[in-house]
Each structure stands twice: as C-alpha cells, then as structure tokens.
Design a protein around this motif. Sequence first.
Motif, short mmCIF file in Angstrom:
data_model
loop_
_atom_site.label_atom_id
_atom_site.label_comp_id
_atom_site.label_asym_id
_atom_site.label_seq_id
_atom_site.Cartn_x
_atom_site.Cartn_y
_atom_site.Cartn_z
N ARG A 171 0.81 -1.19 0.00
CA ARG A 171 0.00 0.00 0.00
C ARG A 171 0.85 1.26 0.00
NH1 ARG A 171 -5.60 -1.11 3.02
NH2 ARG A 171 -6.37 -2.46 1.41
N ASP A 190 -7.76 2.64 1.18
CA ASP A 190 -7.28 2.70 -0.18
C ASP A 190 -7.29 4.18 -0.56
OD1 ASP A 190 -7.12 2.81 -3.00
OD2 ASP A 190 -7.93 0.77 -3.16
N TYR A 202 -18.33 -2.32 0.80
CA TYR A 202 -17.65 -2.35 2.08
C TYR A 202 -18.22 -1.20 2.91
CZ TYR A 202 -13.66 -2.34 5.29
OH TYR A 202 -12.86 -2.41 6.40
N LYS A 229 -10.25 -8.44 -1.17
CA LYS A 229 -9.31 -7.34 -1.03
C LYS A 229 -9.78 -6.02 -1.63
CE LYS A 229 -4.98 -8.70 -1.86
NZ LYS A 229 -3.92 -9.43 -2.60
N ARG A 284 -6.95 5.76 -3.10
CA ARG A 284 -7.68 6.18 -4.31
C ARG A 284 -9.14 6.44 -3.96
NH1 ARG A 284 -5.47 1.02 -7.46
NH2 ARG A 284 -6.56 0.18 -5.65
N ILE A 285 -9.68 5.66 -3.03
CA ILE A 285 -11.05 5.93 -2.58
C ILE A 285 -11.05 7.21 -1.75
CG2 ILE A 285 -12.99 5.12 -1.19
CD1 ILE A 285 -12.25 2.29 -1.89
N GLY A 293 -11.26 -2.55 -2.57
CA GLY A 293 -11.60 -1.47 -1.65
C GLY A 293 -13.08 -1.27 -1.39
N VAL A 294 -13.94 -1.60 -2.36
CA VAL A 294 -15.38 -1.44 -2.11
C VAL A 294 -16.05 -2.79 -1.88
CG1 VAL A 294 -15.57 0.75 -3.35
CG2 VAL A 294 -15.95 -1.38 -4.60
N ASN A 354 -12.01 -5.21 1.22
CA ASN A 354 -10.99 -4.29 1.73
C ASN A 354 -10.08 -4.94 2.77
OD1 ASN A 354 -9.67 -1.82 1.68
ND2 ASN A 354 -10.92 -0.94 3.30
N GLY A 355 -9.74 -6.20 2.55
CA GLY A 355 -8.84 -6.88 3.47
C GLY A 355 -7.42 -6.90 2.92
N GLU A 358 -11.28 10.24 -3.89
CA GLU A 358 -12.61 10.49 -4.47
C GLU A 358 -13.59 10.95 -3.41
OE1 GLU A 358 -12.61 10.88 -7.47
OE2 GLU A 358 -10.82 9.77 -8.06
N ARG A 359 -13.41 10.48 -2.18
CA ARG A 359 -14.26 10.98 -1.09
C ARG A 359 -14.02 12.48 -0.90
NH1 ARG A 359 -13.63 6.37 3.65
NH2 ARG A 359 -14.92 4.78 2.65
N GLY A 362 -11.50 -6.42 5.69
CA GLY A 362 -10.75 -5.41 6.43
C GLY A 362 -11.16 -5.23 7.87
N TYR A 388 -7.55 -0.18 13.75
CA TYR A 388 -8.67 -0.13 12.81
C TYR A 388 -9.70 -1.17 13.28
CZ TYR A 388 -11.06 -0.34 8.28
OH TYR A 388 -12.00 -0.30 7.28
N PRO A 389 -11.01 -0.88 13.13
CA PRO A 389 -12.01 -1.85 13.58
C PRO A 389 -11.69 -3.28 13.11
CG PRO A 389 -13.09 0.14 12.82
CD PRO A 389 -11.61 0.33 12.57
N ASN A 438 -6.43 1.51 7.22
CA ASN A 438 -6.88 0.60 6.16
C ASN A 438 -7.61 1.29 5.02
OD1 ASN A 438 -7.01 -2.05 5.10
ND2 ASN A 438 -9.11 -2.28 5.83
N PHE A 460 -13.64 6.24 -8.51
CA PHE A 460 -12.60 5.35 -7.97
C PHE A 460 -12.33 4.18 -8.93
CE2 PHE A 460 -12.36 1.18 -5.73
CZ PHE A 460 -11.00 1.19 -5.47
N ASN A 476 -9.36 -4.95 14.50
CA ASN A 476 -7.96 -5.14 14.90
C ASN A 476 -7.70 -4.26 16.12
OD1 ASN A 476 -6.97 -6.32 12.15
ND2 ASN A 476 -8.07 -4.44 11.67
N THR A 506 -18.78 2.56 1.89
CA THR A 506 -18.79 2.65 0.43
C THR A 506 -20.05 2.00 -0.12
OG1 THR A 506 -17.84 0.49 -0.16
CG2 THR A 506 -16.28 2.21 0.47
#
Lengths: 376, 421
Positions: free
Chosen positions: A14, A139, B122, B161, A141-142, B163-164, B167-168, A145-146, B96, A91-92, A137, B284, A94, B125
């Motif tokens: 990542r 991404d 996810y 895995k 790229r998301i 993202g939407v 997401n793990g 866009e958010r 995730g 992160y939830p 956790n 995205f 974990n 999202t």
Amino acid sequence: MAGIMTTRPFMNKRGFLVTALGMGLILANPVAIAGDDIGPLATLKVNKARAELGKRLFFDKRLSGDAAISCGTCHKPEYGFANPDALSEGYPGNKHFRNAPSVINAAHKTVWMHDGRIGTNLNDVTRGMITESYIMNMDMRIMQERLKQDSLYVKMFKDAGLGEPSNGGARKAIPEYLKTLNSEGAPFDDGQMSASAKHGLELFKGKAGCIACHNGPMFTDGQPYNTGVKENFDVFLDPARHQAFIGYADFMGIVNYMNLKRDPGAHIQKHKADGSDIGKFITPSLRELKYTAPYMHNGMIKTLPEVVAFYNRGGDNDRNKDIRMKPLDLSKQEQKDLVAFLLALSGKPLTSSRHVWTEAYPKEYEVIANWLDVPN
Amino acid sequence: MSSLKKTSILIMATTVAAALSVSVAAAMGDKPSASASGMSQVGPTPAMAGTFAKAPEAAIPPLAPLGEPPIPPDNPMSKAKIELGKLLFFDPRLGGDASVSCATCHDPEQGWSWAEDISRGYPGTVHWRSNQSIINTAYYSKLFWAGSVPSLEAQAPSAAKGGVAGNGENDLMEARLRLIPEYVKRFNEAFGEPWPTINNAWKALAAFERTLVQRDTPLDKYLLGDSSALTEQQVSGKALFEGKARCILCHNGALATNENYYNIGVPRAGRWLEDGLAQITFRFEYYAKGATEELYRTVKDDVGLYFRNKNKWDKGKFRVPSLRYIGYTEPYMRQGQFYTLEEVIDFYDRGGFDEEGNTTSYPKTKTPLITKLNLSDEEKEDLLAFLEAFTGEKIMMAKPRLPGYKPLFTLAELEAAQAAK
C-alpha cells in the motif's frame, strides 16, 4: 535527507515507505553528550491554509476505510495527541500492538515510529498511517474520491494551492498541520521552572545521566536503545493485537514471526544475526509527558514516578540492555525533583479550535447535481 | 468426465464464434478484437438472424441440462476443503474490518446476491455494479460482469481485497486465520500444511462455491425427458426463446450463456446522477483501473470490456450472464437497471431500449443482434413463463457457527520468554 539514507528503502503493497536506517543517519544526528543543546524548539514556518486543511483531515473519519476512525481517534488532543491506553486501539476488527505516541512536536523529528522504521518525512508517516491495514486501512484512491465529493475540501485544497483534492495533497496538508502542534508555554522553555525542577535538570544532566540519550530541544537523540522494558503480554494474549503484530513482523521480514514472543523493536532495521538489536526502541521525546501516560513503546509504565524508579533500578532485565542502564542510587527527593523537571517540559493543552477541528463533518456525501455535464 | 462435457460445449461455441465473428464485425463497421474466438462480438450474422424464424440448431449450442461442474486439476474437491470453504464464505474476518463476509453481500436469502440495483459495498462505500449470484458460478470460464477473472480461485482474492468489497489485506487475514485453532486444524486436514495460508483460503472458497449449483430446474427435468416439467405456456415460451425472440443467440448451451461479450443497449444507471456515494465509487473504479486522464475526466458510464483491452469497439460490452437461478436474483443487468423480468422482456422487445427510450451510452458498439422483436402481450407472457423454468427451489443455507480466536501462547510461555531475555 535523502542523500544520507544509506540503506534500502522499500514500499509495501500500500505504498508504505519503509526505511532501514543505516550509519548515515546516525552520523547525520551526532549524539550530543554535552547537554547544552537542550533548549526551546525552533519555530517552524507554517502555510496557514494548508495547515487548516490538514487540521480538517486529521479529525475526519472518512480518511479510514470504513469511515469509522480518524487520526484523532488514536492521537487524542486531550491526551497530548497520544492515547491513554497502554496499547493503541486499531482499525475496527484489529487492535494495535504498541502505544500511540504523541504527535505534538513530531515535525521536529527526523525519525519516527517506536522502531524508527521511517526516517524520511511526515508525508511518508502520514501515508503509512492512512494505508496500514490495522491502522486506517484506507485505499487512498477511494480517499481521494471521497475528498473530491466534499465541496469544502474542494475549496480548501484550492485555497491551499494544492489544486483539486488528491491523496498527494492530503499528504502535504496533514504534515503542515502537524507543524502547528508544538509545545506552548512549557515552564522549561519560558524559564519558569520551580526550584525542584531546576534541581531535577541538574540530575538529568549529571548524576542520573538521562542526557546521554534524551538530548537536543526534543530531548531525544533519535537513536535506538535497549532499556529493558518488560513485554506487554496483551500483545500476544489478545488475538486482535497478535494478528496485527504477526502481519507487521511478517512484513518486516522477521523469519520466525509466528513464534515471536517479544517486540523486536529496531531489530527490523538491520536484522542483526546475533539478535543483539532485538528490544531496542527509539528514544522518545520527553515533551508533553504530563498528558501522554502511560509510557514506553508498549505503555508498560503507568506514571512518571514509576519511570524514574525504573531508571533508578537500572531498568529491567535484558541481556542486551544498554550499558548506561545501571542503578542510579537516587534519593526519594532526587527522584521527585527529576519528575518535577520532566513535568516542566509540558506546555499548555492544545485542545482549542486553534489546534482541533471542531466543526461538524457532513453526515452524507453531497450529490454532484449536474454530474453528466461536469468533468469527473 | 463432467469437465470434458463442459469443454466440448465451449469448443463448440468458440468454433461457431471463430467462423462467424469476422463477418459480424464487418457488418458493424468495427474492427474485430484481437482474439476473435470468444473475446469479441460473436453469434450468427445479422443475415442469419434475419432468416431466423426457426431454432438455429445448426450454429448454436442448444439449451441443455446442466452437467457436473468442471473441477480444476490443481484444486481437487474434498469434504474437508468444502466444509472449510463454507466457514470462510460466512466469516467476516476475511475482510478489512471483520464486519463483512462473502455471504453478507452474497446473501442466500437474496439469491446468494444482493437485492439492490447497485450492490452494497464495504462499510463506508457502495459498490458500482449489481451483485451477481454465486449459484452456478462454478461453470463460468470468466467471472464478473466484464469477465475480468478466469477462475473462482482468482476471483476470491479480488473480492476479499477490493476497496469497495472486502478491503482486506493478505498478511492480516492470514494472521487472523492462524489464531483460530479450528481453522489451523481444518486447513491442515484440507491442505496438509502446518499453517493456514491465504492462498489455500481462496482454494477452499472456490471448492465450496463449486458445490453451489442447481441442476434440477424444471428446464433440466424437461430436457432430460420429463415432458410434464414445463407447462404448455412454458413450452411456447421456449420456442420463442429459441426462435422469434432470439434469446438463444447468446443465452445458449447448458449454462444459458455463450460467455461472449455484447453491448445489448442497457442504459446508464440512474443512481450515478443522484447518489454522492455512488459518484465516489464510480470515479474510484476508473482511477483504480488505470484509466487515462481523459477517460477518467469524461466517462459517464460503465465501459465494461473496454477496461480490459482498451479497444474502443468494446465499450459497453459485458459478459452474457447465465439465466439460471434468475428467479431469485433481481434486479437485473450490470447495475440492476431492471427490477423485474417483465421489464427485461420489454427492453428486448423494444430492441434494447427502456421505457423512456433510453439506450446504451455507446450506440456505436451496440450489437446488431438486438433489434425490435414485435412480441405480442401473450408471447411476452409465454417468454416470461419460460424464463421461470431456469430456476428451481431456493437454495438456502444457515450461517454456520464460526470458530473463535484463541491466544497462540500461554502466559507461562510468555513469562518464560521474558525471563530468558
């Protein structure tokens, strides 16, 4: 900085830049023994618009994958931007295996994380925090866009000269905000120390020998040492923490990561074959300790008197403990004076809207109404 | 044996495809895509389609009873593996934040799918495509709406895995499995390795999915010789399906799909015009799939197959989905554009237009195989009745009890390690 990084930086999946620190960095930060370099922090130049944007981002939960936590969830303003739990939340799904350090004054450092695995800049630290699977956790790229879906961000990025919202821009703005989190009004900096604290300073520089490692305006030499802090067994007894630890140790290239029963610390930098670097942790800053209990990389020591008692007995058991860790023979009063000095390194709480984003975030994403007619 | 059967169907379809694709492409004024067999627009030529009053047995694999699913040689089935795969399918720890399992989105109650136009995503999202049922995915040679992955083994990681979706992250999901003693035991039984690995998790999931098949629909029974399995109306519908309505051109063979790609005229999803969260995911997807700057800025619909090969004549083309089990998997089409099969039939009857006259955003690539059908109301009802014959009993499954975590080390072991420091 880049010029003196002698060792292999590499990226994880990542984009987490990991740097094994080499001799180069050690030479770049000569260990100050004299102790006369302790003093107030340098003033940092801050781009206000960027810092303001960074402040909004720091407290925005939409920067995590499931939009449940923000930087501020773990780095809490009321606890000196650290966390009152011995081991950080995660992160939830974990939990973390280390104590969340204060980010006040983080902009004055050159090496970050308890194991010193990042030696580049806060931009990389920020990326690591946002993308690490057991931290936020996200991404990126998301995330980008958010941010583009929030008209206030669109304006703030533009005002900050960062163009349209982007993850690169966010990683510039957050470090800029971190530059605004500096100790303010610490008695040590203002020359307002009590007699006891002044005596503590003398011990700090002299009999107690703290200055050997805790030096410079940040009271850290940025180097790793083994002080013999006991393991926090919760790391291994709570599977939610152990899973994150396993993921970390695996990624850091520890071969027997399934069998590891202690935090390797800075060992992950050079992986010394004889294991003599296992259990070394980066000397932390001593500023803002008033707010940031519990202490050490794993929160194993709850109070400052206990920290001082720890040093007074020469630290705890470890065959690779630093030679400077030996019984100090400090009297009760001397220990109190040392604590008084440590407390004089803490400033005023940074909890007002000057340092904390207090406005509400939108509950839903806006709709771009003329979606068909505008470029994405 | 069963895999041979499957292969022979495919060979047949691709032979037909290879023979006909060039002329179809020519008729469209489009270049054929590089791999003419299978990848591009295939089917009988428009000329043929015109003279198509009767069933096209000669060219098209007929509807057939569903055989056993093909099993890849490198992932043989075993009871231990399937049972493990079932647990994993229902286990949110393969994601995730440990809140979403495969079964959350592919809900047995909702046809092993998700009954909204665009799938839930996810947490935090929304997805950007409609959810696809797991039932009978064992038979596909390409998965997802745009056919982007070749096997269930390869599909599972992108689901866990993405993202939407899940997401793990591999390391962390693997670590979780290793701290669940029941999984350590079951992975060992299924794969003979000391620790669970994430790759073996994908294999177990795939093995479980290969058990989620339906081979006893009314249509299967009918095709196996039980003429009472279809009503008279359904038999009429079948004739329309294979004749006047021309569904068989694409929905053929045992799976009722030739697994080729077409643009049939499905219009843009309305959701993107009115839902901020959906607009985020839309952008995205393009960003993540490495769209050019120009495409990312200007695109306003799902380009489908184009993502994969960047051939402009593939814009808006999607894999033909199976029609099996569709009785439980509404809404239909890649973004759930239609909520009922009636609407789907009307859409085809109009030649690929919805009620308001909307059609594809990429009219240049629309297949000439979709034209006005002029079905009477009665014919539409017959066709609808026949579509129902692709669906049997609802396949239900209770969520299994999931095994718990346990610390890997005892306190005594940790204390001993501490003392030895």
